[in-house]
Design a protein around this motif. Structure first.
Motif, PDB file in Angstrom:
ATOM      1  N   HIS A 184       0.817  -1.216   0.000  1.00  0.00           N
ATOM      2  CA  HIS A 184       0.000   0.000   0.000  1.00  0.00           C
ATOM      3  C   HIS A 184       0.853   1.270   0.000  1.00  0.00           C
ATOM      4  N   TYR A 185       2.161   1.125   0.258  1.00  0.00           N
ATOM      5  CA  TYR A 185       3.031   2.298   0.186  1.00  0.00           C
ATOM      6  C   TYR A 185       3.197   2.777  -1.254  1.00  0.00           C
ATOM      7  N   VAL A 186       2.840   1.954  -2.230  1.00  0.00           N
ATOM      8  CA  VAL A 186       2.850   2.402  -3.625  1.00  0.00           C
ATOM      9  C   VAL A 186       1.881   3.575  -3.794  1.00  0.00           C
ATOM     10  N   ASP A 187       0.698   3.434  -3.206  1.00  0.00           N
ATOM     11  CA  ASP A 187      -0.283   4.523  -3.283  1.00  0.00           C
ATOM     12  C   ASP A 187       0.206   5.753  -2.528  1.00  0.00           C
ATOM     13  N   SER A 188       0.935   5.548  -1.419  1.00  0.00           N
ATOM     14  CA  SER A 188       1.474   6.688  -0.671  1.00  0.00           C
ATOM     15  C   SER A 188       2.481   7.459  -1.512  1.00  0.00           C
ATOM     16  N   ILE A 189       3.295   6.744  -2.278  1.00  0.00           N
ATOM     17  CA  ILE A 189       4.278   7.399  -3.143  1.00  0.00           C
ATOM     18  C   ILE A 189       3.574   8.161  -4.257  1.00  0.00           C
ATOM     19  N   ARG A 190       2.530   7.572  -4.828  1.00  0.00           N
ATOM     20  CA  ARG A 190       1.825   8.216  -5.939  1.00  0.00           C
ATOM     21  C   ARG A 190       1.057   9.462  -5.505  1.00  0.00           C
ATOM     22  N   ALA A 239       2.237  -3.725 -14.392  1.00  0.00           N
ATOM     23  CA  ALA A 239       2.360  -3.124 -15.718  1.00  0.00           C
ATOM     24  C   ALA A 239       3.274  -1.902 -15.712  1.00  0.00           C
ATOM     25  N   ASP A 240       3.469  -1.282 -14.551  1.00  0.00           N
ATOM     26  CA  ASP A 240       4.356  -0.116 -14.475  1.00  0.00           C
ATOM     27  C   ASP A 240       5.810  -0.485 -14.741  1.00  0.00           C
ATOM     28  N   GLU A 241       6.133  -1.765 -14.639  1.00  0.00           N
ATOM     29  CA  GLU A 241       7.507  -2.181 -14.924  1.00  0.00           C
ATOM     30  C   GLU A 241       7.866  -1.868 -16.365  1.00  0.00           C
ATOM     31  N   ARG A 242       6.910  -1.997 -17.259  1.00  0.00           N
ATOM     32  CA  ARG A 242       7.142  -1.688 -18.667  1.00  0.00           C
ATOM     33  C   ARG A 242       7.372  -0.189 -18.856  1.00  0.00           C
ATOM     34  N   LYS A 243       6.659   0.634 -18.098  1.00  0.00           N
ATOM     35  CA  LYS A 243       6.863   2.084 -18.176  1.00  0.00           C
ATOM     36  C   LYS A 243       8.234   2.472 -17.632  1.00  0.00           C
ATOM     37  N   ASP A 254       3.771  14.587  -9.557  1.00  0.00           N
ATOM     38  CA  ASP A 254       3.665  14.833 -10.997  1.00  0.00           C
ATOM     39  C   ASP A 254       4.972  14.535 -11.730  1.00  0.00           C
ATOM     40  N   MET A 255       6.050  14.355 -10.991  1.00  0.00           N
ATOM     41  CA  MET A 255       7.327  14.011 -11.614  1.00  0.00           C
ATOM     42  C   MET A 255       7.476  12.515 -11.854  1.00  0.00           C
ATOM     43  N   LEU A 256       6.568  11.722 -11.305  1.00  0.00           N
ATOM     44  CA  LEU A 256       6.717  10.271 -11.374  1.00  0.00           C
ATOM     45  C   LEU A 256       6.107   9.735 -12.666  1.00  0.00           C
ATOM     46  N   SER A 257       6.906   9.006 -13.428  1.00  0.00           N
ATOM     47  CA  SER A 257       6.407   8.379 -14.652  1.00  0.00           C
ATOM     48  C   SER A 257       6.060   6.916 -14.420  1.00  0.00           C
ATOM     49  N   ALA A 258       6.627   6.301 -13.397  1.00  0.00           N
ATOM     50  CA  ALA A 258       6.335   4.897 -13.106  1.00  0.00           C
ATOM     51  C   ALA A 258       6.668   4.613 -11.651  1.00  0.00           C
ATOM     52  N   VAL A 259       5.785   3.859 -10.998  1.00  0.00           N
ATOM     53  CA  VAL A 259       6.016   3.372  -9.635  1.00  0.00           C
ATOM     54  C   VAL A 259       5.807   1.869  -9.690  1.00  0.00           C
ATOM     55  N   SER A 260       6.905   1.120  -9.695  1.00  0.00           N
ATOM     56  CA  SER A 260       6.852  -0.315  -9.960  1.00  0.00           C
ATOM     57  C   SER A 260       7.250  -1.130  -8.731  1.00  0.00           C
ATOM     58  N   SER A 317      10.476   5.776 -11.248  1.00  0.00           N
ATOM     59  CA  SER A 317      11.110   6.491 -12.359  1.00  0.00           C
ATOM     60  C   SER A 317      10.514   7.893 -12.439  1.00  0.00           C
ATOM     61  N   THR A 318      11.352   8.863 -12.724  1.00  0.00           N
ATOM     62  CA  THR A 318      10.908  10.248 -12.837  1.00  0.00           C
ATOM     63  C   THR A 318      11.106  10.732 -14.261  1.00  0.00           C
ATOM     64  N   SER A 319      10.183  11.548 -14.723  1.00  0.00           N
ATOM     65  CA  SER A 319      10.291  12.134 -16.053  1.00  0.00           C
ATOM     66  C   SER A 319       9.338  13.308 -16.129  1.00  0.00           C
ATOM     67  N   CYS A 320       9.877  14.502 -15.941  1.00  0.00           N
ATOM     68  CA  CYS A 320       9.035  15.692 -15.984  1.00  0.00           C
ATOM     69  C   CYS A 320       9.900  16.896 -16.327  1.00  0.00           C
TER      70      CYS A 320
END
Length: 272
Positions: free
Chosen positions: A10-16, A49-53, A22-28, A139-142
């Motif tokens: 559930h910490y994935v949702d905390s990170i998102r 699926a975020d692993e592909r991103k 807004d800098m996060l392109s993927a949380v895998s 991963s960050t991309s912004c």
């Protein structure tokens, strides 16, 4: 992943939902488990699926990975993991479950080549670790974001994770690896200088011996009026011929030995 440390998913949702999300392109999120497949050990990674991103460089037969991403009871094999299992393997048994091979990744030059990837939920169920992960890769991309410093994002992630979690950026890992590499390069440079000094000493010794052995011939050539510079050119030409031949043979032998050692190391990695 050392010590089989686990982190609630559930910490994935905390990170998102954190600041600068807004800098996060993927949380895998990832879960790692080792399985015995025949007489081989295979490291299996549960991913979403975020692993592909997070890894857009993943290819299958030089094509961008799209629908081949594993789902359900499918597994995606790394390049050398597939070769280690037989190359044309169509299914593998992990524990009591059988997974169909959905694809084989092209070689990436990373540890991914030696792993297998299955859906995170499937691996969590098989290993009785529902809702748990070992690692969350971000991963960050912004380009238009106000906070462009990746360390700011890392700090924000650390604030939403429990105290026992460790947050590291790729830059920190790369700097540690570069420190080790610089030490190896320094040691190699010392060896190179020692070998160069020995080669120079042997060359001087050889030239001195060659001149001493042909002192009488040199005297006769000088008495006949031959220019001393031409005599020097004769000796230098011989040295250059030996240098070119020796350098070429050394290059061929050195390259061959390094390739052989590389293959031996790769085979050892596959076995382990």
């Amino acid at each position: 992943t050392r010590g089989n440390a686990l982190l609630p998913e559930h910490y994935v949702d905390s990170i998102r939902s954190m600041e600068h999300a807004d800098m996060l392109s993927a949380v895998s999120p990832k879960l790692y488990e080792s399985f015995s497949v025949g007489d081989r050990n295979l490291l299996v990674v549960g991913v979403t699926a975020d692993e592909r991103k997070a890894k857009p460089w993943w290819l299958i037969d030089t094509n961008v990975l799209t629908t081949e991403f594993p789902f359900g009871k499918e597994v995606l094999l790394g390049h050398y993991a597939a070769a280690n299992l037989g190359g044309d393997v169509t299914e593998i048994k992990l524990g009591d479950e059988t997974f169909l091979v959905s694809g084989v990744l092209d070689e990436t030059g990373s540890p991914d080549d030696f792993m297998a990837f299955v859906p995170l939920a499937a691996l969590q169920s098989m290993s009785n670790k529902t809702g748990m992960v070992n690692l969350i890769e971000v991963s960050t991309s912004c380009i238009s974001c106000d906070a462009m410093d990746v360390n700011t994002v890392a700090k924000g992630i650390a604030e939403v994770l429990p105290p026992g979690a460790r947050v590291s950026t790729v830059d920190q890992i790369a700097q540690a690896q570069m420190g080790t590499l610089k030490k190896i390069m320094g040691f190699t440079t010392i060896i190179y200088l020692v070998v160069l000094f020995l080669c120079a000493f042997l060359l001087i010794n050889y030239m001195s011996g060659a001149v001493d052995e042909r002192r009488r011939e040199i005297g006769m050539l000088l008495a006949m009026g031959m220019d001393p510079r031409k005599i020097a050119i004769v000796f230098m030409s011989k040295v250059m011929i030996f240098a070119v031949i020796g350098g070429f043979l050394g290059y061929i032998m050195g390259s061959g030995v390094s390739m052989l050692l590389g293959q031996m190391g790769r085979l050892h990695w596959r076995k382990t």
